[in-house]
Design a protein around this motif. Sequence first.
Motif, PDB file in Angstrom:
ATOM      1  N   GLN A  77      30.815   1.335  91.389  1.00  0.00           N
ATOM      2  CA  GLN A  77      30.769   1.311  89.430  1.00  0.00           C
ATOM      3  C   GLN A  77      30.266  -0.028  88.977  1.00  0.00           C
ATOM      4  OE1 GLN A  77      33.948   1.952  91.600  1.00  0.00           O
ATOM      5  NE2 GLN A  77      34.133   3.499  90.908  1.00  0.00           N
ATOM      6  N   ALA A  78      28.725   0.259  89.991  1.00  0.00           N
ATOM      7  CA  ALA A  78      27.765  -1.189  90.228  1.00  0.00           C
ATOM      8  C   ALA A  78      27.053  -0.703  88.924  1.00  0.00           C
ATOM      9  CB  ALA A  78      26.752  -2.032  90.901  1.00  0.00           C
ATOM     10  N   ARG A  79      26.695  -1.380  88.164  1.00  0.00           N
ATOM     11  CA  ARG A  79      25.604  -1.230  86.550  1.00  0.00           C
ATOM     12  C   ARG A  79      24.691  -2.478  87.214  1.00  0.00           C
ATOM     13  NH1 ARG A  79      28.947  -3.959  82.466  1.00  0.00           N
ATOM     14  NH2 ARG A  79      30.923  -2.811  83.008  1.00  0.00           N
ATOM     15  N   ILE A  80      23.539  -0.505  87.697  1.00  0.00           N
ATOM     16  CA  ILE A  80      22.150  -1.144  88.157  1.00  0.00           C
ATOM     17  C   ILE A  80      21.083  -0.780  86.966  1.00  0.00           C
ATOM     18  CG2 ILE A  80      20.682  -0.544  89.785  1.00  0.00           C
ATOM     19  CD1 ILE A  80      23.028   0.359  91.048  1.00  0.00           C
ATOM     20  N   LEU A  81      20.243  -2.429  87.264  1.00  0.00           N
ATOM     21  CA  LEU A  81      19.015  -2.069  86.192  1.00  0.00           C
ATOM     22  C   LEU A  81      18.284  -2.381  86.524  1.00  0.00           C
ATOM     23  CD1 LEU A  81      18.000  -2.208  83.049  1.00  0.00           C
ATOM     24  CD2 LEU A  81      18.389  -4.930  82.513  1.00  0.00           C
ATOM     25  N   ILE A  82      17.522  -0.821  85.938  1.00  0.00           N
ATOM     26  CA  ILE A  82      15.677  -1.276  86.845  1.00  0.00           C
ATOM     27  C   ILE A  82      15.057  -2.233  85.703  1.00  0.00           C
ATOM     28  CG2 ILE A  82      13.379  -0.177  87.533  1.00  0.00           C
ATOM     29  CD1 ILE A  82      15.684   0.416  89.447  1.00  0.00           C
ATOM     30  N   ALA A 100      20.508   5.055  89.505  1.00  0.00           N
ATOM     31  CA  ALA A 100      20.267   3.749  88.203  1.00  0.00           C
ATOM     32  C   ALA A 100      21.312   3.857  86.975  1.00  0.00           C
ATOM     33  CB  ALA A 100      18.594   3.266  87.738  1.00  0.00           C
ATOM     34  N   THR A 101      21.469   2.567  86.526  1.00  0.00           N
ATOM     35  CA  THR A 101      22.454   3.282  85.036  1.00  0.00           C
ATOM     36  C   THR A 101      21.278   3.065  84.088  1.00  0.00           C
ATOM     37  OG1 THR A 101      24.203   1.401  86.453  1.00  0.00           O
ATOM     38  CG2 THR A 101      23.861   2.384  83.868  1.00  0.00           C
ATOM     39  N   GLN A 102      20.614   1.921  84.126  1.00  0.00           N
ATOM     40  CA  GLN A 102      19.458   1.359  83.022  1.00  0.00           C
ATOM     41  C   GLN A 102      18.090   1.501  83.370  1.00  0.00           C
ATOM     42  OE1 GLN A 102      20.160   2.460  79.950  1.00  0.00           O
ATOM     43  NE2 GLN A 102      22.341   3.081  79.910  1.00  0.00           N
ATOM     44  N   TYR A 103      17.094   1.402  82.540  1.00  0.00           N
ATOM     45  CA  TYR A 103      16.251   1.402  82.901  1.00  0.00           C
ATOM     46  C   TYR A 103      15.769   0.176  81.578  1.00  0.00           C
ATOM     47  CZ  TYR A 103      11.049   2.305  84.835  1.00  0.00           C
ATOM     48  OH  TYR A 103       9.101   2.428  84.678  1.00  0.00           O
ATOM     49  N   LEU A 104      14.665  -0.247  81.871  1.00  0.00           N
ATOM     50  CA  LEU A 104      13.823  -1.773  81.089  1.00  0.00           C
ATOM     51  C   LEU A 104      12.748  -1.912  81.297  1.00  0.00           C
ATOM     52  CD1 LEU A 104      15.583  -2.453  78.168  1.00  0.00           C
ATOM     53  CD2 LEU A 104      16.106  -4.425  79.555  1.00  0.00           C
ATOM     54  N   PRO A 105      11.512  -1.933  80.213  1.00  0.00           N
ATOM     55  CA  PRO A 105      10.423  -2.484  80.757  1.00  0.00           C
ATOM     56  C   PRO A 105      10.673  -3.685  80.260  1.00  0.00           C
ATOM     57  CG  PRO A 105      10.561  -1.202  78.365  1.00  0.00           C
ATOM     58  CD  PRO A 105      12.112  -1.126  78.948  1.00  0.00           C
ATOM     59  N   LYS A 106       9.815  -4.404  80.978  1.00  0.00           N
ATOM     60  CA  LYS A 106       9.177  -5.861  80.556  1.00  0.00           C
ATOM     61  C   LYS A 106       7.853  -6.050  79.499  1.00  0.00           C
ATOM     62  CE  LYS A 106      10.253  -7.799  85.500  1.00  0.00           C
ATOM     63  NZ  LYS A 106      10.111  -8.493  86.584  1.00  0.00           N
ATOM     64  N   PRO A 107       8.336  -7.084  78.734  1.00  0.00           N
ATOM     65  CA  PRO A 107       8.858  -8.761  78.974  1.00  0.00           C
ATOM     66  C   PRO A 107      10.771  -8.311  78.247  1.00  0.00           C
ATOM     67  CG  PRO A 107       7.625  -8.196  77.518  1.00  0.00           C
ATOM     68  CD  PRO A 107       7.592  -7.061  78.658  1.00  0.00           C
ATOM     69  N   ALA A 108      11.120  -8.666  78.800  1.00  0.00           N
ATOM     70  CA  ALA A 108      13.241  -8.024  78.576  1.00  0.00           C
ATOM     71  C   ALA A 108      13.817  -9.631  78.189  1.00  0.00           C
ATOM     72  CB  ALA A 108      13.791  -7.338  78.602  1.00  0.00           C
ATOM     73  N   ASP A 109      14.496 -10.274  77.120  1.00  0.00           N
ATOM     74  CA  ASP A 109      15.012 -11.500  78.089  1.00  0.00           C
ATOM     75  C   ASP A 109      16.629 -10.990  78.143  1.00  0.00           C
ATOM     76  OD1 ASP A 109      16.687 -11.079  74.797  1.00  0.00           O
ATOM     77  OD2 ASP A 109      15.250 -10.972  74.076  1.00  0.00           O
ATOM     78  N   ALA A 110      17.097 -12.386  78.120  1.00  0.00           N
ATOM     79  CA  ALA A 110      18.368 -12.571  79.120  1.00  0.00           C
ATOM     80  C   ALA A 110      19.327 -11.321  77.846  1.00  0.00           C
ATOM     81  CB  ALA A 110      19.130 -13.505  79.048  1.00  0.00           C
ATOM     82  N   ALA A 116      21.653  -4.039  78.179  1.00  0.00           N
ATOM     83  CA  ALA A 116      21.284  -2.809  78.988  1.00  0.00           C
ATOM     84  C   ALA A 116      22.289  -2.430  79.753  1.00  0.00           C
ATOM     85  CB  ALA A 116      19.380  -2.491  79.505  1.00  0.00           C
ATOM     86  N   LEU A 117      23.009  -3.604  80.839  1.00  0.00           N
ATOM     87  CA  LEU A 117      23.882  -4.127  81.769  1.00  0.00           C
ATOM     88  C   LEU A 117      24.943  -3.068  81.822  1.00  0.00           C
ATOM     89  CD1 LEU A 117      22.599  -6.897  83.914  1.00  0.00           C
ATOM     90  CD2 LEU A 117      22.220  -4.630  84.989  1.00  0.00           C
ATOM     91  N   ASP A 118      24.980  -3.512  80.319  1.00  0.00           N
ATOM     92  CA  ASP A 118      27.039  -3.473  79.658  1.00  0.00           C
ATOM     93  C   ASP A 118      27.029  -1.889  78.798  1.00  0.00           C
ATOM     94  OD1 ASP A 118      27.521  -5.698  80.368  1.00  0.00           O
ATOM     95  OD2 ASP A 118      27.292  -6.641  78.116  1.00  0.00           O
ATOM     96  N   ASN A 119      25.747  -1.155  78.521  1.00  0.00           N
ATOM     97  CA  ASN A 119      25.300  -0.182  77.991  1.00  0.00           C
ATOM     98  C   ASN A 119      25.671   0.929  78.519  1.00  0.00           C
ATOM     99  OD1 ASN A 119      25.080   2.369  76.447  1.00  0.00           O
ATOM    100  ND2 ASN A 119      23.100   1.513  76.010  1.00  0.00           N
ATOM    101  N   GLU A 120      26.458   1.552  79.362  1.00  0.00           N
ATOM    102  CA  GLU A 120      26.880   2.821  80.550  1.00  0.00           C
ATOM    103  C   GLU A 120      26.154   4.058  79.821  1.00  0.00           C
ATOM    104  OE1 GLU A 120      29.919   2.585  82.833  1.00  0.00           O
ATOM    105  OE2 GLU A 120      30.592   0.227  82.185  1.00  0.00           O
TER     106      GLU A 120
END
Length: 179
Positions: A77-82, A100-110, A116-120
């Motif tokens: 059930q882990a949420r994995i963000l690349i 992976a659950t989500q994918y986000l390009p840098k730069p990204a803030d907290a 992204a981690l909360d959005n399944e």
Amino acid sequence: MSDSLPTLLIVDDDSSFTRVLSRAMKRRGLDVTVAHSAEEAQQVIPSLKPDMVTLDLKMEGASGITLISDIRACNPQARILILTGYASIATAVEAIKLGATQYLPKPADADQILAALDNENANPEVGIEEQPMSVNRLQWEHIQKVLTEHDGNISATARALGMHRRTLQRKLAKRPVRH
């Protein structure tokens, strides 16, 4: 889950980024562990069984993407963000295929990372950019696609693209263009 804090594993070789992100996530109520390489993360994943993980794609040693199956084995059930500065369509598709659950390009803030981690679930309302990709970005995307097809083998990719291996290495060493 019990009364304990949700666990977040940050896997990234940029020590200043991990320090800032770790501090920000602790302030948001997460129990944070940092690993500076895929190899280091492999040592902590079995005992930590993280609820959430951010994985950097391009690090010294193995890529963060190689950890997805280990994480899934310990906590399905882990949420994995690349999270990567080298975002491409090919790597995003591959990461999602691998679990992976989500994918986000840098730069990204907290806040973006936490969202992204909360959005399944996928968002059908995501806007489509009006401006088409530049020729340089299209080239970057194509190189990434061919590189993925050849399992990251630079020589095989260079042959498939009809370019010299060193030329391909120079192109890969550059940061990708945004659009």
